[in-house]
Scaffold this motif. Structure first.
Motif, PDB file in Angstrom:
ATOM      1  N   SER A 131       0.803  -1.230   0.000  1.00  0.00           N
ATOM      2  CA  SER A 131       0.000   0.000   0.000  1.00  0.00           C
ATOM      3  C   SER A 131       0.835   1.279   0.000  1.00  0.00           C
ATOM      4  O   SER A 131       0.328   2.332  -0.383  1.00  0.00           O
ATOM      5  N   THR A 133       3.691   1.665  -1.767  1.00  0.00           N
ATOM      6  CA  THR A 133       4.518   1.734  -2.968  1.00  0.00           C
ATOM      7  C   THR A 133       3.924   2.768  -3.925  1.00  0.00           C
ATOM      8  O   THR A 133       2.745   3.125  -3.806  1.00  0.00           O
ATOM      9  N   PRO A 134       4.703   3.233  -4.896  1.00  0.00           N
ATOM     10  CA  PRO A 134       4.169   4.230  -5.843  1.00  0.00           C
ATOM     11  C   PRO A 134       2.950   3.731  -6.625  1.00  0.00           C
ATOM     12  O   PRO A 134       2.052   4.512  -6.930  1.00  0.00           O
ATOM     13  N   LYS A 135       2.943   2.440  -6.961  1.00  0.00           N
ATOM     14  CA  LYS A 135       1.821   1.860  -7.713  1.00  0.00           C
ATOM     15  C   LYS A 135       1.391   0.567  -7.020  1.00  0.00           C
ATOM     16  O   LYS A 135       1.756  -0.532  -7.444  1.00  0.00           O
ATOM     17  N   PRO A 136       0.596   0.681  -5.951  1.00  0.00           N
ATOM     18  CA  PRO A 136       0.228  -0.501  -5.161  1.00  0.00           C
ATOM     19  C   PRO A 136      -0.435  -1.612  -5.970  1.00  0.00           C
ATOM     20  O   PRO A 136      -0.119  -2.780  -5.785  1.00  0.00           O
ATOM     21  N   ASN A 137      -1.334  -1.263  -6.859  1.00  0.00           N
ATOM     22  CA  ASN A 137      -2.031  -2.309  -7.618  1.00  0.00           C
ATOM     23  C   ASN A 137      -1.095  -3.044  -8.567  1.00  0.00           C
ATOM     24  O   ASN A 137      -1.243  -4.246  -8.792  1.00  0.00           O
ATOM     25  N   VAL A 138      -0.122  -2.338  -9.119  1.00  0.00           N
ATOM     26  CA  VAL A 138       0.878  -2.980  -9.981  1.00  0.00           C
ATOM     27  C   VAL A 138       1.717  -3.948  -9.143  1.00  0.00           C
ATOM     28  O   VAL A 138       1.966  -5.084  -9.549  1.00  0.00           O
TER      29      VAL A 138
END
Length: 165
Positions: A131, A133-138
Motif C-alpha cells: 500500500s 509503494t508508488p503503484k500498489p495495484n501494480v
C-alpha cells in the motif's frame, strides 16, 4: 504408508524444483518482457536485520546493507519454496505426489501471498499489500502473478517427479 523421510525428500525435491522453475519464469519476465522482479538481496537485508532484532523498516532499501544479504535472500527464497511444498504435501497428502493435480498446488501458491502482503512488505516499509509503494495495484499484481506461477511450478515439479518414479 509414507515415512517422514519420504515427506522431507519430496518436500525438498518439489520445493527446490518449483522455486527454480518460478525463477526461470522471472528471468523470462525480466529479460523478454522488461518486468520488474523480486530483489532477493533486499529480502536478505530484511532477514539480516531480523536476526539483529529489527523487524520493521521505514524503507528497507535505505537501511544499511548486511554482509551476505544476497546469499541470505536467495537462501531464504529457496528454503521458503521447500516449506511451501511441505505445506502442500501436508494439506494434500503424500498420495498427491503420485498423481498431482493442479488445483491444490495453485491454491497453495496463491495462498502464500499472505506472507509478503502481511509480513514482508509491511516489515520492509512497503505497507500492507504494498500500500505504500508508488503503484500498489501494480505491485500486488506482480506478487499475485509470481505466486500463481509458483503454484503452477509446484504442480509441474510434482508432475516431473511422478514421471521419474
Amino acid at each position: 504408508m509414507h515415512t517422514p523421510l519420504e515427506f522431507v525428500t519430496h518436500s525438498l525435491l518439489i520445493g527446490l524444483l518449483a522455486t527454480a522453475l518460478a525463477d526461470l519464469c522471472a528471468v523470462f519476465q525480466k529479460r523478454v518482457l522488461g518486468m520488474q522482479v523480486a530483489n532477493w538481496a533486499m529480502v536478505g537485508r530484511w532477514f539480516g536485520y531480523i536476526a539483529k532484532g529489527q523487524w520493521r523498516h521505514a524503507n528497507i532499501a535505505q537501511s544499511a546493507p548486511i554482509a551476505g544479504e544476497g546469499l541470505i535472500g536467495w537462501s531464504a527464497h529457496y528454503l521458503t519454496g521447500v516449506a511451501y511444498a511441505a505445506l502442500l504435501l501436508a494439506i494434500s497428502g503424500m498420495q498427491w505426489v503420485a498423481n498431482p493435480t493442479l488445483l491444490p498446488a495453485l491454491l497453495v501458491g496463491i495462498g502464500t501471498l499472505v506472507a509478503p502482503f502481511f509480513m514482508m512488505q509491511p516489515g520492509m516499509g512497503l505497507g500492507v499489500a504494498a500500500s505504500r509503494t508508488p503503484k500498489p495495484n501494480v505491485a500486488r499484481l506482480r506478487s499475485f502473478t509470481a505466486h500463481s506461477i509458483f503454484g503452477l511450478s509446484l504442480f509441474a515439479a510434482a508432475w516431473l517427479l511422478a514421471l521419474v518414479q
